[in-house]
Design an enzyme around this catalytic site. Structure first.
Site, short mmCIF file in Angstrom:
data_model
loop_
_atom_site.label_atom_id
_atom_site.label_comp_id
_atom_site.label_asym_id
_atom_site.label_seq_id
_atom_site.Cartn_x
_atom_site.Cartn_y
_atom_site.Cartn_z
N ASP A 28 58.25 61.29 44.22
CA ASP A 28 59.09 60.85 43.11
C ASP A 28 59.40 59.34 43.23
OD1 ASP A 28 61.19 60.44 41.30
OD2 ASP A 28 62.23 62.27 41.88
N ASP B 76 55.43 61.10 31.43
CA ASP B 76 55.45 62.46 30.85
C ASP B 76 56.40 62.44 29.65
OD1 ASP B 76 53.65 63.56 32.65
OD2 ASP B 76 55.22 64.05 34.10
N ARG C 280 43.69 56.81 31.22
CA ARG C 280 43.07 58.10 30.88
C ARG C 280 43.91 58.85 29.83
NH1 ARG C 280 39.79 61.90 34.02
NH2 ARG C 280 40.56 63.97 33.58
N TYR C 281 45.22 58.83 30.06
CA TYR C 281 46.11 59.53 29.12
C TYR C 281 46.04 58.87 27.74
CZ TYR C 281 50.24 61.66 27.11
OH TYR C 281 51.10 62.34 26.27
N GLU C 282 45.98 57.54 27.74
CA GLU C 282 45.92 56.82 26.47
C GLU C 282 44.65 57.19 25.69
OE1 GLU C 282 46.70 52.34 25.32
OE2 GLU C 282 44.74 52.57 26.25
C1 SAM Z 1 51.27 61.59 31.26
S1 SAM Z 1 50.80 61.15 32.86
C2 SAM Z 1 50.17 59.50 32.64
C3 SAM Z 1 49.34 59.02 33.79
C4 SAM Z 1 48.79 57.58 33.64
N1 SAM Z 1 49.86 56.60 33.63
C5 SAM Z 1 47.94 57.46 32.39
O1 SAM Z 1 48.39 56.80 31.44
O2 SAM Z 1 46.83 58.01 32.39
C6 SAM Z 1 52.35 60.83 33.67
C7 SAM Z 1 52.24 60.70 35.17
O3 SAM Z 1 53.53 60.41 35.71
C8 SAM Z 1 53.66 61.10 36.94
N2 SAM Z 1 55.10 61.27 37.20
C9 SAM Z 1 55.94 62.13 36.57
N3 SAM Z 1 57.18 62.03 37.08
C10 SAM Z 1 57.13 61.08 38.05
C11 SAM Z 1 58.08 60.55 38.96
N4 SAM Z 1 59.33 60.99 38.97
N5 SAM Z 1 57.68 59.59 39.82
C12 SAM Z 1 56.39 59.15 39.80
N6 SAM Z 1 55.45 59.63 38.98
C13 SAM Z 1 55.80 60.59 38.12
C14 SAM Z 1 52.90 62.40 36.72
O4 SAM Z 1 52.48 63.01 37.92
C15 SAM Z 1 51.74 61.96 35.85
O5 SAM Z 1 50.61 61.63 36.61
#
Ligand code: SAM
Length: 233
Positions: A116, A138, A213-215
């Site tokens: 986290d 997220d 990737r998400y974008e």
């Molecule tokens: C929707 S994905 C986007 C990933 C990347 N940034 C992309 O645009 O492809 C969100 C990412 O945030 C991470 N995440 C969620 N809560 C988090 C936290 N509290 N601390 C760090 N990372 C977190 C998740 O594991 C996930 O990989």
């Protein structure tokens, strides 16, 4: 005792999946070796000057929260070797992908944390970062889950503490309700000035933007991302 407090802290702002499909033996080896080489030890005292965390001689330090598979982080670290990058990702498969990449091409300006991001933010010294990127966090689109969103008064307090005056907080999202949520929370917080850009507008990606990737998925599905930049006042 220590284990218990770590368990509860690790879930403060992380509600996603820890693991996806099984990592291959090769990925597992890269993950273990990579975390040994690049992982930060949050049980140690942080250096007053964060530049000392890096092997390379660097001039500034940026943090990327939730880097997913590391597409943006990797490109940023490669193209800007004088900036130190700290990447945080609790999703094992994402971290494994990133560690596979640096196993092939090591980076002297990278450090990571595999849990986290609030843990890391609380470990960092005050006014120690030049920038924070929260790229496609997220989205938690359902109203009943909005309280899980990473942007919150308490996390903006954390950003405000660790950013240097003038430092940037960049937020990209394809979910309109989260974009509005972030604008409202930052305005209410008071430590962040939105850098509204009338030339390119908030729908233009940041300079040198490699995408994530998400974008790519959001664009394929017809959603229009927004790219916000705030300055720590
Ligand atoms: C929707 S994905 C986007 C990933 C990347 N940034 C992309 O645009 O492809 C969100 C990412 O945030 C991470 N995440 C969620 N809560 C988090 C936290 N509290 N601390 C760090 N990372 C977190 C998740 O594991 C996930 O990989």
């Amino acid at each position: 005792m220590v284990t218990q407090s770590r368990t509860s802290r690790s879930t403060e702002a992380f509600f996603g999946r820890r693991r996806g499909k099984t990592v291959s033996p090769q990925q597992d080896a890269a993950l273990k070796a990579g975390l040994k080489a690049y992982g930060l030890d949050l049980a140690s005292v942080p250096p007053d000057d964060l530049r000392n965390l890096f092997e390379a001689k660097i001039s500034s330090v940026r943090l990327e929260i939730g880097f997913g598979g590391g597409e943006h982080l990797l490109r940023a670290a490669l193209t800007d070797p004088q900036t130190g990058f700290i990447g945080v990702e609790p999703f094992v498969n994402g971290m494994a992908k990133m560690m596979m990449a640096v196993a092939k091409a090591p980076l002297a300006n990278l450090r990571v944390h595999d849990d986290d991001a609030t843990q890391l933010l609380d470990w960092l010294p005050p006014a120690s970062l030049d920038g924070i990127d929260l790229l496609y966090p997220d989205p938690w689109p359902k109203k009943k889950h909005w309280k899980r969103r990473f942007v919150s008064p308490v996390n903006l307090d954390r950003f405000g503490r660790v950013l240097k005056p003038g430092g940037s907080f960049r937020f990209a999202s394809d979910i309109d309700s989260y974009v509005n949520w972030t604008l409202l929370h930052c305005r209410a917080h008071g430590a962040f000035d939105w850098q509204a850009d009338d030339a390119g507008g908030w729908h233009s990606p940041y300079a040198g933007w490699p995408g994530t990737r998400y974008e790519a998925k959001a664009l394929r599905e017809g959603r229009r991302p927004a790219y916000l930049t705030f300055r720590r006042v």
